[in-house]
Design a protein around this motif. Sequence first.
Motif, PDB file in Angstrom:
ATOM      1  N   LEU A 172       0.760  -1.377  -0.266  1.00  0.00           N
ATOM      2  CA  LEU A 172       0.178  -0.026  -0.075  1.00  0.00           C
ATOM      3  C   LEU A 172       0.885   1.316   0.127  1.00  0.00           C
ATOM      4  O   LEU A 172       0.434   2.329  -0.776  1.00  0.00           O
ATOM      5  CB  LEU A 172      -1.207   0.074   1.023  1.00  0.00           C
ATOM      6  CG  LEU A 172      -2.107  -1.062   1.094  1.00  0.00           C
ATOM      7  CD1 LEU A 172      -2.771  -0.706   2.421  1.00  0.00           C
ATOM      8  CD2 LEU A 172      -2.957  -0.763  -0.011  1.00  0.00           C
ATOM      9  N   ILE A 173       2.032   1.139   0.531  1.00  0.00           N
ATOM     10  CA  ILE A 173       2.918   2.515   0.838  1.00  0.00           C
ATOM     11  C   ILE A 173       3.355   2.573  -0.764  1.00  0.00           C
ATOM     12  O   ILE A 173       3.450   3.843  -0.972  1.00  0.00           O
ATOM     13  CB  ILE A 173       3.940   2.196   1.861  1.00  0.00           C
ATOM     14  CG1 ILE A 173       3.390   2.116   3.028  1.00  0.00           C
ATOM     15  CG2 ILE A 173       4.986   3.203   1.693  1.00  0.00           C
ATOM     16  CD1 ILE A 173       4.393   1.787   4.175  1.00  0.00           C
ATOM     17  N   ILE A 174       3.867   1.575  -1.326  1.00  0.00           N
ATOM     18  CA  ILE A 174       4.508   1.681  -2.798  1.00  0.00           C
ATOM     19  C   ILE A 174       3.406   2.125  -3.599  1.00  0.00           C
ATOM     20  O   ILE A 174       3.552   3.185  -4.584  1.00  0.00           O
ATOM     21  CB  ILE A 174       5.102   0.274  -3.146  1.00  0.00           C
ATOM     22  CG1 ILE A 174       6.341   0.099  -2.285  1.00  0.00           C
ATOM     23  CG2 ILE A 174       5.478   0.509  -4.640  1.00  0.00           C
ATOM     24  CD1 ILE A 174       6.819  -1.309  -2.554  1.00  0.00           C
ATOM     25  N   ALA A 177       3.289   6.094  -5.469  1.00  0.00           N
ATOM     26  CA  ALA A 177       3.336   6.044  -6.985  1.00  0.00           C
ATOM     27  C   ALA A 177       1.823   6.983  -7.377  1.00  0.00           C
ATOM     28  O   ALA A 177       2.314   7.620  -8.211  1.00  0.00           O
ATOM     29  CB  ALA A 177       3.346   4.634  -7.597  1.00  0.00           C
ATOM     30  N   MET A 178       0.946   6.707  -6.773  1.00  0.00           N
ATOM     31  CA  MET A 178      -0.435   7.399  -7.148  1.00  0.00           C
ATOM     32  C   MET A 178       0.125   8.987  -6.693  1.00  0.00           C
ATOM     33  O   MET A 178      -0.576   9.915  -7.428  1.00  0.00           O
ATOM     34  CB  MET A 178      -1.288   6.739  -6.407  1.00  0.00           C
ATOM     35  CG  MET A 178      -1.941   5.657  -6.864  1.00  0.00           C
ATOM     36  SD  MET A 178      -3.371   4.701  -6.190  1.00  0.00           S
ATOM     37  CE  MET A 178      -4.685   5.833  -6.874  1.00  0.00           C
ATOM     38  N   LEU A 179       0.742   9.349  -5.707  1.00  0.00           N
ATOM     39  CA  LEU A 179       0.961  10.613  -5.591  1.00  0.00           C
ATOM     40  C   LEU A 179       1.915  11.346  -6.564  1.00  0.00           C
ATOM     41  O   LEU A 179       1.748  12.532  -7.021  1.00  0.00           O
ATOM     42  CB  LEU A 179       1.713  10.909  -4.128  1.00  0.00           C
ATOM     43  CG  LEU A 179       0.734  10.841  -2.945  1.00  0.00           C
ATOM     44  CD1 LEU A 179       1.283  10.759  -1.476  1.00  0.00           C
ATOM     45  CD2 LEU A 179      -0.283  11.871  -3.119  1.00  0.00           C
ATOM     46  N   ASN A 235      -7.266   9.228 -14.904  1.00  0.00           N
ATOM     47  CA  ASN A 235      -6.652  10.064 -13.873  1.00  0.00           C
ATOM     48  C   ASN A 235      -7.499   9.912 -12.367  1.00  0.00           C
ATOM     49  O   ASN A 235      -8.636   9.009 -12.573  1.00  0.00           O
ATOM     50  CB  ASN A 235      -7.018  11.531 -14.143  1.00  0.00           C
ATOM     51  CG  ASN A 235      -6.390  12.013 -15.465  1.00  0.00           C
ATOM     52  OD1 ASN A 235      -5.231  11.645 -15.561  1.00  0.00           O
ATOM     53  ND2 ASN A 235      -7.032  12.757 -16.382  1.00  0.00           N
ATOM     54  N   TRP A 236      -6.845   9.873 -11.496  1.00  0.00           N
ATOM     55  CA  TRP A 236      -7.091   9.755 -10.135  1.00  0.00           C
ATOM     56  C   TRP A 236      -6.986  10.713  -9.156  1.00  0.00           C
ATOM     57  O   TRP A 236      -6.006  11.585  -9.526  1.00  0.00           O
ATOM     58  CB  TRP A 236      -6.932   8.240  -9.439  1.00  0.00           C
ATOM     59  CG  TRP A 236      -5.309   8.218  -9.616  1.00  0.00           C
ATOM     60  CD1 TRP A 236      -4.274   8.648  -8.679  1.00  0.00           C
ATOM     61  CD2 TRP A 236      -4.604   7.323 -10.606  1.00  0.00           C
ATOM     62  NE1 TRP A 236      -3.231   8.238  -9.145  1.00  0.00           N
ATOM     63  CE2 TRP A 236      -3.243   7.367 -10.269  1.00  0.00           C
ATOM     64  CE3 TRP A 236      -5.037   6.496 -11.766  1.00  0.00           C
ATOM     65  CZ2 TRP A 236      -2.334   6.660 -10.954  1.00  0.00           C
ATOM     66  CZ3 TRP A 236      -4.098   5.913 -12.414  1.00  0.00           C
ATOM     67  CH2 TRP A 236      -2.604   6.010 -12.110  1.00  0.00           C
ATOM     68  N   PRO A 237      -7.743  11.068  -8.178  1.00  0.00           N
ATOM     69  CA  PRO A 237      -7.265  12.166  -7.363  1.00  0.00           C
ATOM     70  C   PRO A 237      -6.219  11.849  -6.437  1.00  0.00           C
ATOM     71  O   PRO A 237      -5.903  10.759  -6.015  1.00  0.00           O
ATOM     72  CB  PRO A 237      -8.578  12.189  -6.390  1.00  0.00           C
ATOM     73  CG  PRO A 237      -9.430  10.904  -6.483  1.00  0.00           C
ATOM     74  CD  PRO A 237      -8.934  10.258  -7.982  1.00  0.00           C
ATOM     75  N   PRO A 238      -5.422  12.789  -6.364  1.00  0.00           N
ATOM     76  CA  PRO A 238      -4.036  13.015  -5.475  1.00  0.00           C
ATOM     77  C   PRO A 238      -4.511  12.296  -4.068  1.00  0.00           C
ATOM     78  O   PRO A 238      -3.725  11.517  -3.485  1.00  0.00           O
ATOM     79  CB  PRO A 238      -3.359  14.015  -5.427  1.00  0.00           C
ATOM     80  CG  PRO A 238      -3.984  14.748  -6.489  1.00  0.00           C
ATOM     81  CD  PRO A 238      -5.565  14.342  -6.891  1.00  0.00           C
ATOM     82  N   LEU A 256      -3.865   5.852   0.766  1.00  0.00           N
ATOM     83  CA  LEU A 256      -3.278   4.545   0.557  1.00  0.00           C
ATOM     84  C   LEU A 256      -2.021   4.765   1.284  1.00  0.00           C
ATOM     85  O   LEU A 256      -1.526   3.585   1.867  1.00  0.00           O
ATOM     86  CB  LEU A 256      -3.095   3.974  -0.811  1.00  0.00           C
ATOM     87  CG  LEU A 256      -4.136   3.728  -1.509  1.00  0.00           C
ATOM     88  CD1 LEU A 256      -3.962   3.461  -3.042  1.00  0.00           C
ATOM     89  CD2 LEU A 256      -5.028   2.533  -0.745  1.00  0.00           C
ATOM     90  N   LEU A 257      -1.316   5.810   1.334  1.00  0.00           N
ATOM     91  CA  LEU A 257       0.126   5.888   1.725  1.00  0.00           C
ATOM     92  C   LEU A 257       0.038   5.761   3.306  1.00  0.00           C
ATOM     93  O   LEU A 257       0.601   5.048   4.062  1.00  0.00           O
ATOM     94  CB  LEU A 257       0.789   7.078   1.306  1.00  0.00           C
ATOM     95  CG  LEU A 257       2.227   7.352   1.909  1.00  0.00           C
ATOM     96  CD1 LEU A 257       3.201   6.416   1.319  1.00  0.00           C
ATOM     97  CD2 LEU A 257       2.706   8.821   1.510  1.00  0.00           C
TER      98      LEU A 257
END
Length: 70
Positions: free
Chosen positions: A9-11, A15-17, A47-50, A56-57
């Motif tokens: 989840l951290i990874i 990546a999503m950020l 696209n996904w919201p930041p 998730l992080l």
Amino acid sequence: MNRTIGIVLIIIGAAMLIWTGFTYTKKEKIVDAGPIQISADREKSVNWPPYLGGILLVGGIVLVVTAKKA
């Protein structure tokens, strides 16, 4: 098991950020009249919201910190 899920989840969250989406090219038919076919390449984006990456992080960090050592 919780520690492994937390690390994943951290990874994914990091990546999503960093990357807030991606684009890809899709071939679409414009005209299909018997033997004549005309197609064009169209660019699509996902696209996904930041804040989803942040959630998730943080969730991954909580799982790693609260995981019991075996």
